[in-house]
Write an enzyme that holds these catalytic residues in place. Sequence first.
Site, PDB file in Angstrom:
ATOM      1  N   SER A   7       0.977  -1.212  -0.125  1.00  0.00           N
ATOM      2  CA  SER A   7       0.027  -0.068   0.240  1.00  0.00           C
ATOM      3  C   SER A   7       0.596   1.047  -0.149  1.00  0.00           C
ATOM      4  O   SER A   7       1.751   1.082   1.132  1.00  0.00           O
ATOM      5  CB  SER A   7      -0.754  -0.442   1.186  1.00  0.00           C
ATOM      6  OG  SER A   7      -1.563   1.126   1.079  1.00  0.00           O
ATOM      7  N   HIS A  30      -1.126  -1.374  -3.928  1.00  0.00           N
ATOM      8  CA  HIS A  30      -2.653  -0.832  -3.624  1.00  0.00           C
ATOM      9  C   HIS A  30      -2.602   0.366  -3.546  1.00  0.00           C
ATOM     10  O   HIS A  30      -1.434   0.863  -2.994  1.00  0.00           O
ATOM     11  CB  HIS A  30      -2.440  -1.180  -2.699  1.00  0.00           C
ATOM     12  CG  HIS A  30      -4.188  -1.452  -2.305  1.00  0.00           C
ATOM     13  ND1 HIS A  30      -5.016  -2.335  -2.462  1.00  0.00           N
ATOM     14  CD2 HIS A  30      -4.722  -0.649  -0.991  1.00  0.00           C
ATOM     15  CE1 HIS A  30      -6.152  -1.280  -1.810  1.00  0.00           C
ATOM     16  NE2 HIS A  30      -5.763  -0.869  -0.649  1.00  0.00           N
ATOM     17  N   ASP A  32      -4.720   3.857  -2.313  1.00  0.00           N
ATOM     18  CA  ASP A  32      -5.756   4.333  -1.180  1.00  0.00           C
ATOM     19  C   ASP A  32      -5.788   5.587  -1.127  1.00  0.00           C
ATOM     20  O   ASP A  32      -5.522   6.284  -1.951  1.00  0.00           O
ATOM     21  CB  ASP A  32      -5.736   4.008   0.327  1.00  0.00           C
ATOM     22  CG  ASP A  32      -5.277   3.042   0.787  1.00  0.00           C
ATOM     23  OD1 ASP A  32      -6.580   1.922   0.543  1.00  0.00           O
ATOM     24  OD2 ASP A  32      -3.969   2.207   1.288  1.00  0.00           O
ATOM     25  N   MET A  34      -8.759   8.454  -0.793  1.00  0.00           N
ATOM     26  CA  MET A  34      -9.689   8.616   0.253  1.00  0.00           C
ATOM     27  C   MET A  34     -10.446  10.053  -0.223  1.00  0.00           C
ATOM     28  O   MET A  34      -9.502  10.739  -0.383  1.00  0.00           O
ATOM     29  CB  MET A  34      -9.182   8.628   1.961  1.00  0.00           C
ATOM     30  CG  MET A  34      -8.761   6.772   2.118  1.00  0.00           C
ATOM     31  SD  MET A  34      -7.877   7.356   3.999  1.00  0.00           S
ATOM     32  CE  MET A  34      -6.736   5.188   3.366  1.00  0.00           C
ATOM     33  N   HIS A  63      -7.759   1.120  -4.967  1.00  0.00           N
ATOM     34  CA  HIS A  63      -9.190   0.932  -3.517  1.00  0.00           C
ATOM     35  C   HIS A  63      -9.519   2.325  -2.966  1.00  0.00           C
ATOM     36  O   HIS A  63      -9.456   3.346  -2.429  1.00  0.00           O
ATOM     37  CB  HIS A  63      -8.478   0.670  -1.752  1.00  0.00           C
ATOM     38  CG  HIS A  63      -9.176   0.405  -0.749  1.00  0.00           C
ATOM     39  ND1 HIS A  63      -8.993  -0.085   0.213  1.00  0.00           N
ATOM     40  CD2 HIS A  63     -10.676   0.030  -0.902  1.00  0.00           C
ATOM     41  CE1 HIS A  63     -10.567   0.031   1.526  1.00  0.00           C
ATOM     42  NE2 HIS A  63     -11.524   0.281   0.105  1.00  0.00           N
ATOM     43  N   MET A  65     -12.421   4.160  -1.385  1.00  0.00           N
ATOM     44  CA  MET A  65     -13.148   5.289  -0.087  1.00  0.00           C
ATOM     45  C   MET A  65     -13.410   5.973   0.170  1.00  0.00           C
ATOM     46  O   MET A  65     -13.392   7.125   0.826  1.00  0.00           O
ATOM     47  CB  MET A  65     -12.185   4.936   1.138  1.00  0.00           C
ATOM     48  CG  MET A  65     -11.578   3.514   1.438  1.00  0.00           C
ATOM     49  SD  MET A  65     -10.444   3.073   2.760  1.00  0.00           S
ATOM     50  CE  MET A  65      -8.482   3.519   1.490  1.00  0.00           C
ATOM     51  N   MET A 134     -12.489  -5.571   4.885  1.00  0.00           N
ATOM     52  CA  MET A 134     -11.599  -4.308   5.848  1.00  0.00           C
ATOM     53  C   MET A 134     -11.237  -5.697   6.948  1.00  0.00           C
ATOM     54  O   MET A 134     -12.021  -5.768   8.128  1.00  0.00           O
ATOM     55  CB  MET A 134     -12.267  -3.121   5.758  1.00  0.00           C
ATOM     56  CG  MET A 134     -11.730  -3.120   4.571  1.00  0.00           C
ATOM     57  SD  MET A 134     -10.565  -2.051   3.612  1.00  0.00           S
ATOM     58  CE  MET A 134     -10.110  -0.543   4.951  1.00  0.00           C
ATOM     59  N   ASP A 172      -7.224  -6.383   3.988  1.00  0.00           N
ATOM     60  CA  ASP A 172      -7.272  -4.822   3.787  1.00  0.00           C
ATOM     61  C   ASP A 172      -6.832  -4.348   5.285  1.00  0.00           C
ATOM     62  O   ASP A 172      -7.981  -4.111   6.041  1.00  0.00           O
ATOM     63  CB  ASP A 172      -6.855  -4.057   2.846  1.00  0.00           C
ATOM     64  CG  ASP A 172      -6.309  -2.487   2.776  1.00  0.00           C
ATOM     65  OD1 ASP A 172      -5.656  -2.451   4.043  1.00  0.00           O
ATOM     66  OD2 ASP A 172      -7.230  -1.835   2.500  1.00  0.00           O
TER      67      ASP A 172
END
Length: 227
Positions: A7, A30, A32, A34, A63, A65, A134, A172
């Site tokens: 990540s 990965h 993230d 957000m 991913h 979010m 998660m 994750d």
Amino acid sequence: MAQINPSILSADFARLAEEAKAVEGADWLHVDVMDNHFVPNLTLGVPIVESLSRATDTPLDCHLMIEDPDRWAPQYVEAGAGSVTFHVEAAAAPVRLAREIRAKGARASMALKPATPIEPYEDLLPELDMLLIMTVEPGFGGQAFLDIMLPKIRRTRELISKHGLELWLQVDGGVSESTIERCAEAGADVFVAGSAVYGAADPADAVRSLRAKADSATASAAWACGH
């Protein structure tokens, strides 16, 4: 064989291209995303994904979010992501969204927060390429692994086997040398690791070590016998 996805949330954001190259033995990188709405943090967006996709040959696992993934997720495929994960808690039409992601050429993945059960979504599984459980509350890196998620991982693996699906099961949050074997034994086969990789002296070696531990645990796991 276990897949390890470092990540970049745990990487040095001032050196992302170099940090991506430091883990080129990984299966995926990965990313993230957000939005400071769905989760209380703000990270990377479409322009960074576009830049990363040009800077590394490692495929990107995004991913999301974020709120309104139905609107935004397809843009991440266009930006170069090979896999796009949306949260079912935020999606208005998860089946339609998964089909759109696939139609654009990426793998479609759905994520569940710790408190979200898998059972209501059993019928959606054939529409997906990966399911993400998660193992921490989404929004921040460096959290401690939630052991109470292990039964949920097992139940999810049982549902995947029940329907005979070739569906990857990703975990994750808090994945490390001390937790990855439990995740693999429970049924996970794709592992997101942040500080366990980028906090190591040699990130590439950390990827290899994590994969070896996961493969060893999988080899003796009940769910993998005959898999």
